[in-house]
Structure formats: C-alpha cells, structure tokens
Write a protein that holds these residues in place. Structure first.
Motif, mmCIF file in Angstrom:
data_model
loop_
_atom_site.group_PDB
_atom_site.id
_atom_site.type_symbol
_atom_site.label_atom_id
_atom_site.label_comp_id
_atom_site.label_asym_id
_atom_site.label_seq_id
_atom_site.Cartn_x
_atom_site.Cartn_y
_atom_site.Cartn_z
ATOM 1 N N GLU A 1 0.744 6.613 12.087
ATOM 2 C CA GLU A 1 0.184 5.296 11.801
ATOM 3 C C GLU A 1 -1.170 5.055 12.440
ATOM 4 O O GLU A 1 -2.006 4.345 11.896
ATOM 5 C CB GLU A 1 1.165 4.212 12.254
ATOM 6 N N SER B 1 0.843 4.914 0.528
ATOM 7 C CA SER B 1 -0.026 5.885 1.177
ATOM 8 C C SER B 1 0.618 7.258 1.079
ATOM 9 O O SER B 1 1.681 7.485 1.645
ATOM 10 C CB SER B 1 -0.201 5.474 2.647
ATOM 11 N N GLU C 1 -5.484 4.271 5.286
ATOM 12 C CA GLU C 1 -4.722 3.039 5.461
ATOM 13 C C GLU C 1 -5.550 1.982 6.179
ATOM 14 O O GLU C 1 -5.478 0.798 5.842
ATOM 15 C CB GLU C 1 -3.433 3.303 6.239
ATOM 16 N N ILE D 1 0.867 -1.175 0.000
ATOM 17 C CA ILE D 1 0.000 0.000 0.000
ATOM 18 C C ILE D 1 0.900 1.220 0.000
ATOM 19 O O ILE D 1 1.684 1.413 0.926
ATOM 20 C CB ILE D 1 -0.917 0.031 1.237
ATOM 21 N N LYS E 1 -6.028 -1.860 4.861
ATOM 22 C CA LYS E 1 -5.526 -2.999 5.640
ATOM 23 C C LYS E 1 -6.670 -3.933 6.027
ATOM 24 O O LYS E 1 -6.530 -5.152 5.959
ATOM 25 C CB LYS E 1 -4.801 -2.510 6.890
ATOM 26 N N ARG F 1 4.714 4.845 3.226
ATOM 27 C CA ARG F 1 3.995 6.093 3.470
ATOM 28 C C ARG F 1 4.852 7.304 3.128
ATOM 29 O O ARG F 1 6.025 7.359 3.476
ATOM 30 C CB ARG F 1 3.592 6.134 4.944
ATOM 31 N N VAL G 1 2.997 -1.186 4.216
ATOM 32 C CA VAL G 1 2.616 0.187 3.909
ATOM 33 C C VAL G 1 3.879 1.005 3.708
ATOM 34 O O VAL G 1 4.775 1.000 4.549
ATOM 35 C CB VAL G 1 1.765 0.811 5.038
#
Length: 188
Positions: free
Chosen positions: A136, A128, A144, A126, A148, A163, A161
């Motif tokens: 987080e 982000s 997110e 992912i 998830k 980010r 992830v």
C-alpha cells in the motif's frame, strides 16, 4: 444511481483490471438493476492528451469533449476505475482523463484556505492491478497514489481500493490475487 465505469488497460480481455472492474459493475447491478452505467474504454477510444490549445479553449472539438468528461464525472454517483500499473504509474490514457476532469471552478476551486473539491458526494472504487507486489505505501507506487490524490482533491472522500498484486509472478500468485480481489468485490 449513475455509475461511471472507466477501463484503461491495453490488455483487452486478458486484463486483470478489466475483469475486476466489470465484476464491480456487475455487483452494483445485482444490488440495483436500475443503475445507469456509462463506460469509458480509454484504450479503445483514447482521449487526446492535454495541450495548450485544449487548456486555453482554442480547440472547440476538444473543449466540448472536456466538458462532456467533466459532466460525466460530476453526474456520477459511483466511479469505478480499472487501473493497471504501467512502469509504476497509471496508463497515459488514464492520465489524459485525469487532466481533463481536473478543472478549476468545476471539480475544485482555490480558496484563501487552500483547494476545495466540488465533485460532490460519490463513491469511488479503484481497481488496482499490478504484475509485481508493491504494497500500500511503496515508494515506487505512482498508480494508486495519484488516483487517490485526484479524487480527494476533487472532493471525494469515499474511496475504496481493490488490489490484485503479483499477477505476473506465476499462476499461483495470480490466482491468489484474483481470489482475494473477487472476495472483496462480493462485499460491496
């Protein structure tokens, strides 16, 4: 190896999430030049939002599209999702994709002990991107968390992830975020 690469940002070439998701796919290709990549650009070709007709199977064209999207997801060994944050969540087009691949009996099933994912063993990346800084476990992050949850619900446990936060908080903040994300991608 089959890779499903999904982009959802409306920002085209200026998109941080697109740059990073493309970098992940490039990194995967560098490690295995034989990978097969299917790319879904949900901004360029939006998936119609779920309706009663689609859900009930009364729209043959949309039912066929739903089946295609589910099968792409099930067939993928790796899923790369470029997800920019919009108003604390994912884009409506990415949510439309989620609605189409979350199908009882195909990607999950209900049992007497609760839901069980059916999507198999796959890796999900992912990407982000966020204009601000949320961290987080922010109580206002619905980006997110939903991703998830959906992947876990469908049976995927290997989720990473990457980010990039604070990309709209000045050039220095964006550069720091991008450098950190690209470093994480090098370690894939």
């Amino acid at each position: 190896m089959k890779v499903l690469h999904i982009d959802s940002s409306i920002m085209g070439d200026a998109s941080v999430s697109r740059q990073l998701s493309q970098a992940i796919v490039a990194q995967l290709k560098q490690k295995d030049p034989a990978i097969q990549v299917q790319h879904l650009d949900l901004a360029a070709t939006p998936i119609p939002h779920l309706s009663a007709e689609i859900l009930m199977g009364h729209d043959e064209v949309q039912s066929a599209l739903s089946e295609q999207l589910v099968q792409q997801y099930l067939d993928a060994d790796v899923v790369v999702v470029g997800a920019a944050m919009y108003n604390f969540g994912v884009s409506s087009t990415l949510k439309a994709w989620i609605d189409r691949i979350s199908v009882a009996g195909r990607t999950f099933k209900y049992t007497e002990n609760g839901p069980v994912g059916l999507a198999g063993d796959k890796k999900v990346y992912i990407v982000s991107s966020r204009g601000g800084v949320y961290g987080e476990n922010s109580p206002v992050d619905f980006q997110e968390g939903i991703l998830k949850t959906v992947f876990t619900f469908t049976g995927v446990s290997n989720i990473e992830v990457i980010r990039a936060e604070g990309v709209n908080m000045g050039a220095e903040s964006k550069e720091t975020a991008m450098t950190s994300a690209f470093e994480a991608i090098k370690n894939i």
